[in-house]
Design a protein around this motif. Structure first.
Motif, mmCIF file in Angstrom:
data_model
loop_
_atom_site.group_PDB
_atom_site.id
_atom_site.type_symbol
_atom_site.label_atom_id
_atom_site.label_comp_id
_atom_site.label_asym_id
_atom_site.label_seq_id
_atom_site.Cartn_x
_atom_site.Cartn_y
_atom_site.Cartn_z
ATOM 1 N N UNK A 92 -1.439 2.493 -21.355
ATOM 2 C CA UNK A 92 -0.743 3.299 -20.406
ATOM 3 C C UNK A 92 -1.458 4.622 -20.082
ATOM 4 N N UNK A 93 -1.484 5.148 -18.700
ATOM 5 C CA UNK A 93 -2.326 6.457 -18.332
ATOM 6 C C UNK A 93 -1.412 7.222 -17.452
ATOM 7 N N UNK A 94 -2.070 8.378 -17.019
ATOM 8 C CA UNK A 94 -1.340 9.351 -16.102
ATOM 9 C C UNK A 94 -0.772 8.662 -14.987
ATOM 10 N N UNK A 95 -1.423 7.567 -14.434
ATOM 11 C CA UNK A 95 -0.810 6.892 -13.231
ATOM 12 C C UNK A 95 0.155 5.749 -13.580
ATOM 13 N N UNK A 96 0.580 5.496 -14.699
ATOM 14 C CA UNK A 96 1.221 4.344 -15.130
ATOM 15 C C UNK A 96 2.784 4.995 -14.779
ATOM 16 N N UNK A 97 3.646 3.942 -14.054
ATOM 17 C CA UNK A 97 4.813 4.555 -13.597
ATOM 18 C C UNK A 97 5.947 3.277 -14.023
ATOM 19 N N UNK A 98 7.095 3.853 -14.071
ATOM 20 C CA UNK A 98 8.376 2.999 -14.128
ATOM 21 C C UNK A 98 9.103 2.914 -12.984
ATOM 22 N N UNK A 99 9.156 1.793 -12.212
ATOM 23 C CA UNK A 99 9.907 1.752 -11.020
ATOM 24 C C UNK A 99 11.324 1.362 -11.492
ATOM 25 N N UNK A 100 12.385 2.036 -11.189
ATOM 26 C CA UNK A 100 13.622 1.840 -11.562
ATOM 27 C C UNK A 100 14.335 1.104 -10.147
ATOM 28 N N UNK A 101 14.965 -0.124 -10.535
ATOM 29 C CA UNK A 101 15.481 -0.890 -9.784
ATOM 30 C C UNK A 101 16.822 -1.154 -9.846
ATOM 31 N N UNK A 102 17.491 -1.363 -8.904
ATOM 32 C CA UNK A 102 18.953 -1.694 -8.908
ATOM 33 C C UNK A 102 19.373 -3.048 -7.978
ATOM 34 N N UNK A 103 19.734 -4.144 -8.921
ATOM 35 C CA UNK A 103 19.988 -5.530 -8.187
ATOM 36 C C UNK A 103 21.365 -5.907 -8.622
ATOM 37 N N UNK A 104 21.765 -6.871 -7.728
ATOM 38 C CA UNK A 104 22.943 -7.501 -8.008
ATOM 39 C C UNK A 104 22.724 -8.927 -8.298
ATOM 40 N N UNK A 105 23.273 -9.254 -9.727
ATOM 41 C CA UNK A 105 22.945 -10.729 -10.115
ATOM 42 C C UNK A 105 24.353 -10.969 -10.679
ATOM 43 N N UNK A 106 24.671 -12.394 -10.079
ATOM 44 C CA UNK A 106 25.969 -13.161 -10.579
ATOM 45 C C UNK A 106 27.047 -11.798 -10.252
ATOM 46 N N UNK A 107 27.228 -11.303 -9.253
ATOM 47 C CA UNK A 107 28.322 -10.149 -8.749
ATOM 48 C C UNK A 107 28.046 -8.921 -9.774
ATOM 49 N N UNK A 108 27.053 -8.991 -10.413
ATOM 50 C CA UNK A 108 27.295 -7.716 -11.200
ATOM 51 C C UNK A 108 25.906 -6.565 -10.818
ATOM 52 N N UNK A 109 25.994 -5.564 -10.732
ATOM 53 C CA UNK A 109 25.097 -4.454 -10.874
ATOM 54 C C UNK A 109 24.185 -4.521 -11.975
ATOM 55 N N UNK A 110 22.731 -4.641 -11.856
ATOM 56 C CA UNK A 110 21.867 -4.399 -12.922
ATOM 57 C C UNK A 110 20.814 -3.274 -12.477
ATOM 58 N N UNK A 111 20.552 -2.382 -13.599
ATOM 59 C CA UNK A 111 19.635 -1.501 -13.353
ATOM 60 C C UNK A 111 18.368 -1.837 -14.344
ATOM 61 N N UNK A 112 17.231 -1.905 -13.841
ATOM 62 C CA UNK A 112 16.304 -2.167 -14.787
ATOM 63 C C UNK A 112 14.882 -1.387 -14.563
ATOM 64 N N UNK A 113 13.935 -1.073 -15.419
ATOM 65 C CA UNK A 113 12.728 -0.389 -15.058
ATOM 66 C C UNK A 113 11.555 -1.242 -15.288
ATOM 67 N N UNK A 114 10.545 -1.411 -14.460
ATOM 68 C CA UNK A 114 9.370 -2.161 -14.493
ATOM 69 C C UNK A 114 8.059 -1.279 -14.795
ATOM 70 N N UNK A 115 7.248 -1.357 -16.048
ATOM 71 C CA UNK A 115 6.372 -0.568 -16.053
ATOM 72 C C UNK A 115 5.189 -1.317 -15.371
ATOM 73 N N UNK A 116 4.500 -0.570 -14.564
ATOM 74 C CA UNK A 116 3.241 -1.174 -13.611
ATOM 75 C C UNK A 116 2.230 -0.059 -13.824
ATOM 76 N N UNK A 117 0.846 -0.529 -13.542
ATOM 77 C CA UNK A 117 -0.260 0.025 -13.621
ATOM 78 C C UNK A 117 -0.035 1.410 -12.813
ATOM 79 N N UNK A 118 0.139 1.379 -11.498
ATOM 80 C CA UNK A 118 0.187 2.641 -10.459
ATOM 81 C C UNK A 118 1.039 2.074 -9.305
ATOM 82 N N UNK A 119 1.763 2.787 -8.662
ATOM 83 C CA UNK A 119 2.456 2.888 -7.430
ATOM 84 C C UNK A 119 1.439 3.019 -6.552
ATOM 85 N N UNK A 120 1.488 2.034 -5.437
ATOM 86 C CA UNK A 120 0.633 2.206 -4.459
ATOM 87 C C UNK A 120 1.003 3.021 -2.660
ATOM 88 N N UNK A 121 2.070 2.141 -2.177
ATOM 89 C CA UNK A 121 2.505 2.685 -0.777
ATOM 90 C C UNK A 121 3.849 1.780 -0.600
#
Length: 164
Positions: free
Chosen positions: A90-119
Motif C-alpha cells: 500500500x502506498x500514498x495513492x492507495x485508496x478505499x472506495x466506499x460503496x453502497x449497494x442493495x442486495x436481496x432488498x438490504x443495503x450494504x456498505x463495503x470498502x474496496x482497497x484499490x491501487x489508485x483512483x483514476x477518473x
C-alpha cells in the motif's frame, strides 16, 4: 485528479440523482495491476485514503478488516486479493472506495482497497462490449462488460458478485 476533486464530483453526481446524462452512464475508474476498472458512480459513497483496518479473525483472506465510518462498521475488501492478483505494498495513492449497494432488498456498505483512483468517465451503452467468455475463469463473473473510452479499455465490474 485527487481524492477531494473526485469526492466533489461524486456529490455532484448524487445531487443530480440520475446516473444518466442523456444516454451516458457514469463510472468511477481506478487502477489495479496496471489495468483500469470502472464501477457505477451511483454506488460510490466516498473515496478515502488508505488507513489501517481492524482485523476480524477467521474472515476470508481478501477481507482486510473493518472501518468505523462515522458510526457505521464497513467491511473492507482488498480487490487485488479477491481477483487473485499479485500483492502490492500500500502506498500514498492507495485508496478505499466506499460503496453502497442493495442486495436481496438490504443495503450494504463495503470498502474496496484499490491501487489508485483514476477518473470519472461517461460512457454510452454503445461503447460497452460484452466481455468474452473466458471459460472457467472465476474472475469473469465479476465483469459486466468492457467499456471503450478513446484508446483505453475499461473493465466494468459487477459489484454484487464481488461483494458476495
Amino acid at each position: 485528479m485527487n481524492i477531494e476533486e473526485l469526492n466533489a464530483r461524486l456529490v455532484e453526481s448524487s445531487e443530480e440523482g440520475d446516473e444518466h446524462i442523456g444516454d451516458l452512464l457514469q463510472y468511477l475508474t481506478f487502477i489495479m495491476n496496471g489495468e483500469e476498472y470502472g464501477v457505477d458512480i451511483l454506488s460510490v459513497q466516498e473515496i478515502r485514503g488508505w488507513e489501517k483496518c481492524t482485523s476480524i479473525p477467521n474472515s476470508p483472506d481478501y477481507v482486510r478488516g473493518v472501518l468505523n465510518l462515522r458510526g457505521t462498521i464497513v467491511p473492507v475488501i482488498d480487490l487485488r486479493v479477491r481477483f487473485g492478483l499479485a500483492n502490492a505494498e500500500y502506498s500514498a495513492v492507495t485508496v478505499v472506495i466506499v460503496l453502497k449497494l442493495k442486495q436481496d432488498d438490504k443495503d450494504k456498505i463495503m470498502g474496496l482497497v484499490v491501487d489508485a483512483v483514476s477518473d470519472v468517465h461517461a460512457i454510452s451503452e454503445s461503447q460497452i462490449n460484452v466481455s468474452p467468455d473466458l471459460g472457467d475463469n472465476q474472475n469473469s463473473e465479476f465483469i459486466t462488460g468492457l467499456g471503450q473510452v478513446g484508446d483505453k479499455m475499461l473493465i466494468l465490474l459487477d459489484l454484487n458478485n464481488i461483494l458476495d
